[in-house]
Design an enzyme around this catalytic site. Structure first.
Site, PDB file in Angstrom:
ATOM      1  N   HIS A 166       2.838  -6.245  -8.989  1.00  0.00           N
ATOM      2  CA  HIS A 166       3.389  -7.262  -8.080  1.00  0.00           C
ATOM      3  C   HIS A 166       4.909  -7.378  -8.188  1.00  0.00           C
ATOM      4  CE1 HIS A 166      -0.522  -8.496  -6.813  1.00  0.00           C
ATOM      5  NE2 HIS A 166      -0.881  -8.982  -7.986  1.00  0.00           N
ATOM      6  N   HIS A 218      -6.030  -7.255  -6.029  1.00  0.00           N
ATOM      7  CA  HIS A 218      -4.913  -7.780  -5.249  1.00  0.00           C
ATOM      8  C   HIS A 218      -4.003  -6.638  -4.789  1.00  0.00           C
ATOM      9  CE1 HIS A 218      -6.156 -11.021  -8.071  1.00  0.00           C
ATOM     10  NE2 HIS A 218      -6.041 -11.763  -6.979  1.00  0.00           N
TER      11      HIS A 218
END
Length: 343
Positions: free
Chosen positions: A159, A197
């Site tokens: 991320h 994710h």
């Protein structure tokens, strides 16, 4: 398969995060890596090696210099003003706002941080750079005679973008390793992200490049973090147009749904002609994960590893998410043993 792991990961040990309006114990904890390491040893996967130090040069190949400087100095600035408490942002710049640098550490955190899950602590920089060194050391192993390796990184990395952090991630370990593989003379490297994710940071770093194909299989971002990227129409920009593939899946997806997505991902990687593969290995696709909504079971991760091995190219596995801590070791190592059995 050799595993690279640094004991410095424990220096990132957040007490809490904020999720949906509540302060809760952090889901990203040292025990995650400890349980994976226990499983690596229990199945005799191979030797466990501590990483070498590579300095900041490989980090600066994928991350903005001002951002890296901020991460390296943020704790000192924050703790001088606020004392030894975990550092969270207290403001974010809205659209069309000034980007002038401020004199307040809470505001500067908002310049670079995208959420409230990733506090900076006294040991964050040491832990994050140890994670990058772990990925780089494992990449060197995979680039040699072994042809594969496992980077047991913590904190995770996918991320973290060019100039931002969040989602428990500070430096993008997979991207740093992919770039370093190119710097060794390869022309094409692929990154396959199997975390629940979307790998928004990895996509951000390589979105305008044709030498790294980024592929992510993840939950539909209309419903799941990181929300603002990961849609199927994001295929890259400029020279990178066509070199990013997102495969979002619905809540409740099991391996019957996941398997065709993985087949599509691997076909794209093979068609790209990748000379090496970096796998962002998140196992939060597991049905028992507390913050995810896929339905994979333990045995599915073995199948996943076997399937990835079909590419037949040097492969580096980089640990990402997975928060069902009592199963994280089994699931992560199942991918690795499945890969080893098939290659």
């Amino acid at each position: 398969m050799k595993t690279v792991h640094s004991p410095h990961h424990v220096l990132q040990n957040a007490e809490a995060e904020f999720i949906r309006g509540r302060k809760v114990p952090s889901f990203e904890m040292p025990r995650r890596a400890e349980l994976v390491l226990e499983r690596v040893n229990a199945v005799s996967l191979g030797p466990v090696i501590e990483p070498k130090s590579f300095g900041t040069d490989p980090i600066l190949k994928v991350h903005d210099r001002d951002f890296v400087t901020f991460l390296a100095t943020a704790w000192e600035t924050w703790s001088t003003e606020n004392g030894p408490i975990d550092a969270f942002p207290n403001a974010w710049p809205p659209p069309r706002s000034s980007r002038v640098r401020t004199n307040r550490p809470g505001a500067e955190l908002g310049r670079y941080c995208i959420d409230l899950s990733s506090p900076i602590m006294a040991g964050t920089w040491t832990a994050a750079t140890a994670g990058a060194d772990t990925a780089l050391t494992a990449m060197e192993i995979a680039a040699g005679a072994d042809k594969c390796a496992f980077a047991l990184c913590r904190p995770p990395g996918h991320h973290a973008g060019r100039d931002y952090f969040g989602g428990y991630c500070f430096l993008n370990n997979a991207a740093i390793a992919a770039q370093a593989w190119l710097d060794r003379g390869l022309d094409k490297v692929a990154v396959l992200d199997v975390d629940y994710h979307h790998g928004n940071g990895t996509q951000d770093i390589f979105h305008d490049r044709a030498d790294v194909l980024t592929v992510s299989i993840h939950a539909d971002p209309q419903h799941e973090y990181p929300y603002y990227s990961g849609y199927a129409d994001e295929t890259g920009e400029g020279e990178g147009a066509g070199f990013n593939l997102n495969i979002p899946l619905a809540w409740g997806s099991d391996y019957a749904t996941y398997a065709p997505a993985l087949a599509e991902a691997l076909a794209r990687i093979a068609g790209f002609g990748a000379e090496a593969l970096v796998v962002s290995l998140g196992v939060d696709t597991f049905g028992g994960d507390p913050i995810s909504r896929f339905r994979l079971v333990n045995a599915d991760f073995t199948t996943m590893g076997r399937t990835i091995a079909s590419l037949g190219i040097p492969t580096l596995f980089v640990m990402e998410g997975g928060y069902a801590v009592e199963d994280i070791g089994v699931n992560a190592v199942n991918v690795l043993t499945g890969f080893e059995a098939a290659r």
